[in-house]
Each structure stands twice: as C-alpha cells, then as structure tokens.
Design an enzyme around this catalytic site. Structure first.
Site, PDB file in Angstrom:
ATOM      1  N   GLU A  88       0.799  -1.224   0.000  1.00 17.56           N
ATOM      2  CA  GLU A  88       0.000   0.000   0.000  1.00 17.56           C
ATOM      3  C   GLU A  88       0.834   1.277   0.000  1.00 17.56           C
ATOM      4  O   GLU A  88       0.396   2.308  -0.490  1.00 17.56           O
ATOM      5  CB  GLU A  88      -1.001  -0.002   1.170  1.00 17.56           C
ATOM      6  CG  GLU A  88      -0.394   0.049   2.557  1.00 17.56           C
ATOM      7  CD  GLU A  88       0.156  -1.275   3.095  1.00 17.56           C
ATOM      8  OE1 GLU A  88       0.620  -1.273   4.239  1.00 17.56           O
ATOM      9  OE2 GLU A  88       0.153  -2.304   2.387  1.00 17.56           O
ATOM     10  N   HIS A  91       7.312   2.222   0.904  1.00 13.63           N
ATOM     11  CA  HIS A  91       8.294   2.635   1.917  1.00 13.63           C
ATOM     12  C   HIS A  91       8.287   1.512   2.957  1.00 13.63           C
ATOM     13  O   HIS A  91       7.248   1.233   3.563  1.00 13.63           O
ATOM     14  CB  HIS A  91       7.838   3.966   2.543  1.00 13.63           C
ATOM     15  CG  HIS A  91       8.863   4.650   3.383  1.00 13.63           C
ATOM     16  ND1 HIS A  91       9.010   6.019   3.354  1.00 13.63           N
ATOM     17  CD2 HIS A  91       9.755   4.202   4.290  1.00 13.63           C
ATOM     18  CE1 HIS A  91       9.945   6.378   4.207  1.00 13.63           C
ATOM     19  NE2 HIS A  91      10.417   5.274   4.794  1.00 13.63           N
ATOM     20  N   ALA A  92       9.396   0.837   3.140  1.00  9.28           N
ATOM     21  CA  ALA A  92       9.474  -0.308   4.055  1.00  9.28           C
ATOM     22  C   ALA A  92       8.878   0.062   5.409  1.00  9.28           C
ATOM     23  O   ALA A  92       9.082   1.171   5.914  1.00  9.28           O
ATOM     24  CB  ALA A  92      10.929  -0.739   4.230  1.00  9.28           C
ATOM     25  N   HIS A  93       8.118  -0.872   5.997  1.00  8.26           N
ATOM     26  CA  HIS A  93       7.542  -0.627   7.320  1.00  8.26           C
ATOM     27  C   HIS A  93       7.085  -1.925   7.965  1.00  8.26           C
ATOM     28  O   HIS A  93       6.767  -2.885   7.276  1.00  8.26           O
ATOM     29  CB  HIS A  93       6.370   0.368   7.256  1.00  8.26           C
ATOM     30  CG  HIS A  93       5.244  -0.010   6.358  1.00  8.26           C
ATOM     31  ND1 HIS A  93       5.325   0.043   4.983  1.00  8.26           N
ATOM     32  CD2 HIS A  93       3.991  -0.447   6.628  1.00  8.26           C
ATOM     33  CE1 HIS A  93       4.170  -0.331   4.453  1.00  8.26           C
ATOM     34  NE2 HIS A  93       3.342  -0.658   5.434  1.00  8.26           N
ATOM     35  N   ILE A  94       7.095  -1.891   9.280  1.00  6.68           N
ATOM     36  CA  ILE A  94       6.649  -3.025  10.090  1.00  6.68           C
ATOM     37  C   ILE A  94       5.399  -2.588  10.831  1.00  6.68           C
ATOM     38  O   ILE A  94       5.388  -1.528  11.473  1.00  6.68           O
ATOM     39  CB  ILE A  94       7.728  -3.443  11.106  1.00  6.68           C
ATOM     40  CG1 ILE A  94       9.018  -3.862  10.397  1.00  6.68           C
ATOM     41  CG2 ILE A  94       7.208  -4.574  12.008  1.00  6.68           C
ATOM     42  CD1 ILE A  94      10.205  -4.038  11.339  1.00  6.68           C
TER      43      ILE A  94
END
Length: 142
Positions: A88, A91-94
């Site tokens: 979505e 941008h890398a994210h956890i």
C-alpha cells in the site's frame, strides 16, 4: 515523489509519533486493526525491507520489539502482532499492533481513518510512549 511516510516523518503531514531517532520513526497508523497499531519505518525512503542495509534492518526490528513489548504491557494483550506487508505504501515498514487473536493480521479488518476516535488515538500513542519510557527507551524527540 516522497512517500506518505516520508511526508509524515518530515512533518508535512501530521503523525502521532511514539518514537523517533535519526534512522527510525514509529507512529500510529491512521487505519488501525486496533488502537495502538504502530508503523515502524526507516527514515530513509526504501521501498522493500529486503533492500534495507542489514544494520538499519536490525535497528528497525529492535525498535519494533520495544514497541511490541510496550503494547503488550500497556494494552494488556497476550501478544503484539508483527506484520510486514508493504504494497500500500512504497516505503518499508513493520506493523506492530495489540493482538488477542489472528484477526489483526488481516489488514482488511482495519478501521477506516474516518472511523477512529481521535481521543482514543491520542491515548494509545501516550500509552505506548509511557511503555517505552518504562523500558528505558528515549522518546524525547517523538
């Protein structure tokens, strides 16, 4: 073009930050599966987590682990969910969220941004900051 996360990190868009340093930021998502649902992201705009420098990846996970421990403590849940999705926003994210069952792992169960209670969102952010502080994590720049 900057990702929406870069715009939040730079202050061009509002965000409920719970943690921030020179390389990692953590803030509440506007579409949570539960109040307290936090995104842990690198400040550097990298699309895929597999492309992150290994030391940055390690730091990102260290902060995610602290956020998860704070969530378990402050929200009195048996687990903190951890999920990498990423289609979505490029941008890398956890995703780290309060979890009592598997439903939180289905992001289609998330509240819409117009369905959240701003007061509950603010309270959730403060709970996480408090939990981080109790673990000795400096949240002063959050």
């Amino acid at each position: 073009m900057a990702s929406v996360f870069s715009s939040i990190i730079s202050g061009d868009l509002p965000g409920r930050f719970v943690y921030r340093d020179d390389t990692v930021a953590a803030f509440l998502t506007i579409e949570p599966v539960a109040y307290g649902h936090t995104l842990v992201v690198p400040v550097e705009e990298v699309d895929k987590w597999t492309d992150l420098d290994p030391s940055l990846w390690a730091h990102l996970n260290e902060i995610a682990q602290h956020v998860g421990a704070a969530i378990v403590e402050e929200f009195d849940v048996p687990r903190a969910g951890y999920l990498i999705a990423g289609f979505e926003v490029p941008h890398a994210h956890i995703h780290v969220f309060p979890a009592s069952d598997m439903s939180g792992y289905d992001l289609s169960n998330a509240l819409g941004m117009n369905d959240t209670d701003p007061e509950k969102m603010d309270e959730a952010a403060e709970k996480i900051r408090s939990g981080l502080r109790s673990r000795g994590v400096d949240v002063s720049s959050s």
